[in-house]
Design a protein around this motif. Structure first.
Motif, short mmCIF file in Angstrom:
data_model
loop_
_atom_site.label_atom_id
_atom_site.label_comp_id
_atom_site.label_asym_id
_atom_site.label_seq_id
_atom_site.Cartn_x
_atom_site.Cartn_y
_atom_site.Cartn_z
N THR A 176 -68.13 -16.70 -31.75
CA THR A 176 -67.92 -17.23 -33.10
C THR A 176 -66.92 -18.38 -33.08
N GLN A 177 -65.82 -18.19 -32.36
CA GLN A 177 -64.80 -19.25 -32.26
C GLN A 177 -65.37 -20.49 -31.58
N PHE A 178 -66.12 -20.29 -30.53
CA PHE A 178 -66.71 -21.40 -29.78
C PHE A 178 -67.66 -22.22 -30.66
N MET A 179 -68.56 -21.54 -31.35
CA MET A 179 -69.53 -22.23 -32.19
C MET A 179 -68.83 -22.97 -33.34
N THR A 180 -67.86 -22.32 -33.96
CA THR A 180 -67.14 -22.93 -35.07
C THR A 180 -66.34 -24.14 -34.61
N ALA A 181 -65.62 -24.00 -33.51
CA ALA A 181 -64.78 -25.09 -33.00
C ALA A 181 -65.63 -26.27 -32.52
N ALA A 182 -66.75 -26.00 -31.87
CA ALA A 182 -67.62 -27.09 -31.39
C ALA A 182 -68.20 -27.86 -32.57
N ASN A 183 -68.64 -27.15 -33.59
CA ASN A 183 -69.16 -27.82 -34.78
C ASN A 183 -68.07 -28.63 -35.48
N LYS A 184 -66.86 -28.13 -35.46
CA LYS A 184 -65.74 -28.86 -36.08
C LYS A 184 -65.45 -30.15 -35.32
N VAL A 185 -65.53 -30.12 -33.99
CA VAL A 185 -65.32 -31.33 -33.18
C VAL A 185 -66.35 -32.40 -33.56
N VAL A 186 -67.61 -32.00 -33.64
CA VAL A 186 -68.68 -32.95 -33.97
C VAL A 186 -68.49 -33.49 -35.39
N ASN A 187 -68.20 -32.60 -36.34
CA ASN A 187 -68.01 -33.03 -37.73
C ASN A 187 -66.82 -33.97 -37.86
N ASN A 188 -65.70 -33.64 -37.22
CA ASN A 188 -64.51 -34.49 -37.31
C ASN A 188 -64.74 -35.86 -36.70
N GLU A 189 -65.44 -35.90 -35.57
CA GLU A 189 -65.72 -37.19 -34.94
C GLU A 189 -66.59 -38.04 -35.85
N THR A 190 -67.59 -37.42 -36.47
CA THR A 190 -68.49 -38.16 -37.36
C THR A 190 -67.74 -38.71 -38.57
N VAL A 191 -66.92 -37.90 -39.18
CA VAL A 191 -66.13 -38.34 -40.34
C VAL A 191 -65.18 -39.46 -39.93
N ASP A 192 -64.50 -39.30 -38.80
CA ASP A 192 -63.57 -40.33 -38.33
C ASP A 192 -64.30 -41.64 -38.05
N TYR A 193 -65.48 -41.55 -37.45
CA TYR A 193 -66.23 -42.77 -37.14
C TYR A 193 -66.60 -43.51 -38.42
#
Length: 164
Positions: free
Chosen positions: A134-151
């Motif tokens: 659960t932590q892995f899936m949540t954290a990985a999705n957060k990395v992708v979402n944060n990078e997209t928003v930052d870009y």
């Protein structure tokens, strides 16, 4: 439920499918790893072209034909560089890939830990894997979402000057 049964059932989820499946961890990791070198190269090339163009413009009369061509090149390169935010995308893609790799290593370690205690305490081993997954899936999705928003927060669309 047995630990191995749970681990096998994870393969049913898109997140744990291979790199050819959009939305999987491996797809996202490969996406970032393939793009950050290209965006780094584009950042360097655009910076070099802008620097050379400025040097040439400085030495030329801006009314000459070459001066106009260099001005257009400079405008084009700076617009493309601004639109695609090469500096931000390069660093964002690189950091995202490194963060995803770190998350995968942490997850793999927790799976290893659970497998080591599975013979003595199956319930605790399963709890470790479920929580880690659960932590892995949540954290990985957060990395992708944060990078997209930052870009997209860095992308600047060209605009016409306002008429006052």
């Amino acid at each position: 439920m047995k630990l191995n049964d749970y681990l096998e059932s994870l393969n049913e989820l898109v997140f744990f499918k291979g790199p050819e499946i959009k939305g999987s961890f491996e797809y996202n990791l490969q996406w970032y790893e393939n793009r950050h070198p290209r965006h780094r190269l584009c950042f360097y090339i655009s910076g070099l072209l802008m620097s050379v163009s400025l040097v040439i413009l400085y030495g030329l009369n801006s009314s000459s034909e070459l001066g106009k061509t260099v001005s257009i090149l400079l405008l084009f390169v700076s617009s493309i560089s601004s639109l695609f935010a090469f500096k931000r995308s390069w660093s964002g893609y690189y950091l995202a890939s490194q963060n995803l790799l770190a998350l995968k290593n942490i997850y793999d370690e927790s799976l290893l830990r659970a497998k080591l205690i599975n013979d003595e305490d199956e319930v605790q081993a399963l709890k470790i894997v479920i929580a880690s997954t659960t932590q892995f899936m949540t954290a990985a999705n957060k990395v992708v979402n944060n990078e997209t928003v930052d870009y997209f927060s860095a992308v600047k669309l060209p605009s016409l000057p306002s008429k006052n």
